[in-house]
Scaffold this active site. Structure first.
Site, short mmCIF file in Angstrom:
data_model
loop_
_atom_site.label_atom_id
_atom_site.label_comp_id
_atom_site.label_asym_id
_atom_site.label_seq_id
_atom_site.Cartn_x
_atom_site.Cartn_y
_atom_site.Cartn_z
N GLU A 348 0.83 -1.21 0.00
CA GLU A 348 0.00 0.00 0.00
C GLU A 348 0.86 1.26 0.00
O GLU A 348 1.80 1.39 0.78
CB GLU A 348 -0.89 0.01 1.24
CG GLU A 348 -1.75 1.26 1.32
CD GLU A 348 -2.40 1.44 2.70
OE1 GLU A 348 -2.57 0.44 3.42
OE2 GLU A 348 -2.74 2.59 3.03
N SER A 351 -4.25 5.44 -0.11
CA SER A 351 -5.57 4.95 0.25
C SER A 351 -6.53 6.10 0.05
O SER A 351 -6.38 7.15 0.66
CB SER A 351 -5.53 4.52 1.73
OG SER A 351 -6.65 3.75 2.04
N ARG A 388 7.29 5.73 1.47
CA ARG A 388 7.04 4.50 0.71
C ARG A 388 7.32 4.71 -0.78
O ARG A 388 7.73 3.77 -1.47
CB ARG A 388 5.60 4.03 0.92
CG ARG A 388 5.39 3.50 2.34
CD ARG A 388 4.05 2.83 2.53
NE ARG A 388 3.90 2.39 3.92
CZ ARG A 388 2.89 1.68 4.36
NH1 ARG A 388 1.91 1.31 3.55
NH2 ARG A 388 2.83 1.31 5.62
#
Length: 416
Positions: A348, A351, A388
């Site tokens: 992920e 979101s 990330r």
RNA sequence: GGAGAAGUGGGAGAGUGGUUGAAUCCGCGCCCCUGCUAAGGGUGUGUAGGAGCAAUCCUACCGAGGGUUCGAAUCCCUCCUUCUCCA
């Protein structure tokens, strides 16, 4: 906040939706009952109050006309005893209802697939194909340390575990990513805002982190202030308690902030590297709009986040979250997962959620629809989590010697 | 840190104990008159909850929370915010 009126009006239908998200029937019955109790208490109180108001008015007239007030006063005093009692009953009913209602999650849309956890999420689309490596790709922490970009030990020295320090090109890439993402979002119509990293309880209740998830928030000692877990909180609450006009909608904003999470429930998960840190950078998208346009805005937000990854040439996929993986406030959520060759899996990185009127109802964000005030729909999504993204760049752009290619679109931001 | 002042409806701004949920002006909506790059007249215009098919009615809200009182925007206390002056 769920719509208690709807729960009252169509208990079977509405509670069926909430039960898909794991809300127990017992709780729903309790909620319905408490709502009815409050209604009855309110009516009782208001009737007594009306009587008091009428008698008080009369009292004024008596005095003006010089009439004897003793008998009237006695009646008022007797009534006031009842008023006080009724008020107390009403207060307790109110607190009981609110305490419970604030812990109930949003009802998932019908489009949300049933499921227990992330394994039941449904893949919607894949964008870009992961490239084949002629060698075994390394994981990002190895690359980060080899290139001197990220120092995990020194982060721990300064704070505690799950903190890190970026150096040199690592730090510059983070900054470049933030600027690139903000510019990208702005070009798509999202106004940049810069907001406080500390917010009060009310704001967190508005977006749904409180009262249920206090354990995962950093709270200031002795103050009712918390470090934000996401920019969604301050940005969404910018318009709390306001009535917007229809023509200023949709409001679309983008913000860069640090985010702070205790990760209370994540012990043992992703302990290595910078996938799950207590402090991380994130560029967020927030929108508020009318119910009939919120899906269009949602689609735009997903496109925005996905296109950033595409621009960075990072393979990713879109996933429709199932009921079990859906967040507290979301009616439906699309996750974007980026390909990490070192880990050999999608992880992920964004979101994006439509909360419908769930947050708006809590934060009291309304708009004028003709004569009526209605709750807006609020949406939020990351575009993207910076750390990330950096991880994904490292793992996808690595060479056999451990060097890392800088994505083309970031070069202007690095003076290259 | 100390002293003072203030916080009223979309905006401005009255209102120091009783038909004030709140005058007036501006803005905005509707109607009329008029007709030319205008203006005038009338009327309506807060939020939340509840009762009713509806007209309408009831309750709460004048920064927030308490208190005094038969009754509070108006008096008292605490807190918050803003402004001014001093350090």
């Amino acid at each position: 906040m769920i719509d208690l009126k709807l729960l009252q009006k169509d208990f079977a239908g509405f509670s069926a939706k909430l039960m898909r998200k794991g809300v127990s029937e017992a709780l729903l019955n309790d909620l319905k009952e408490k709502n009815e109790t409050l209604k009855i208490a309110k009516v009782a109180f208001e009737e007594l109050q009306a009587a008091r108001n009428a008698m008080s008015k009369e009292f004024g007239v008596y005095k003006r006309e010089g009439k004897d007030i003793n008998e009237l006063k006695a009646r008022i005093d007797a009534n006031n005893v009842k008023v006080d009692a009724a008020l107390e009953v009403q207060r307790q009913a109110q607190v009981a209802l609110e305490t419970l209602a604030m812990t109930v999650p949003n009802a998932p849309d019908d489009s949300v697939p049933d499921g227990a956890d992330e394994n039941d999420n449904i893949e919607i689309a894949k964008v870009l194909t992961p490239k084949e490596f002629s060698f075994t790709p390394k994981e990002h922490w190895e690359l980060a340390e080899q290139n001197g970009w990220i120092d995990f030990e020194r982060g721990v020295k300064l704070a505690t575990s799950r903190f890190s320090v970026s150096f040199g090109m690592g730090a510059r890439l983070e900054r470049a990513l933030i600027n690139f993402m903000l510019d990208f979002n702005r070009e798509r119509g999202f106004e940049e805002v810069s907001v406080p990293a500390l917010v009060n309880r009310q704001a967190l209740e508005g977006t749904g982190q409180l009262p249920k998830f206090e354990d995962d928030l950093y709270k200031m000692d002795g103050l009712d202030l918390f470090l934000i877990p996401t920019a969604e909180v301050p940005v969404t609450n910018l318009y709390a308690d306001e009535i917007l006009t229809a023509d200023e909608l949709p409001i679309r904003m983008t913000a860069y902030t640090s985010c702070f999470r205790k990760e209370a429930g994540a012990a043992g998960r992703d302990t290595r590297g910078m996938i799950r840190q207590h402090q991380f950078h994130k560029v967020e998208l927030v929108a508020m709009t009318t119910p009939d346009t919120s899906e269009a805005v949602f689609t735009q937000m997903v496109g925005c986040a996905s296109d950033i990854l595409t621009a960075l040439e990072l393979p990713h996929r879109l996933v429709n979250l199932c009921t079990g993986d859906l967040g507290f406030g979301a009616a439906h959520t699309t996750d974007i997962e980026v390909w990490l060759p070192g880990q050999n899996q999608y992880r992920e990185i964004s979101s994006i959620s439509n909360t419908r009127d769930f947050q708006a109802r809590r934060a009291k964000i309304r708009y004028k629809n003709g004569k009526k005030n209605e709750f807006v729909n609020t949406l939020n999504g990351s575009s993207l989590a910076v750390g990330r993204t950096l991880v994904a760049i490292m793992e996808n752009n690595q060479n056999e010697d451990g060097s890392i290619d800088i994505p083309k679109v970031l070069k202007p931001y690095l003076g290259m």
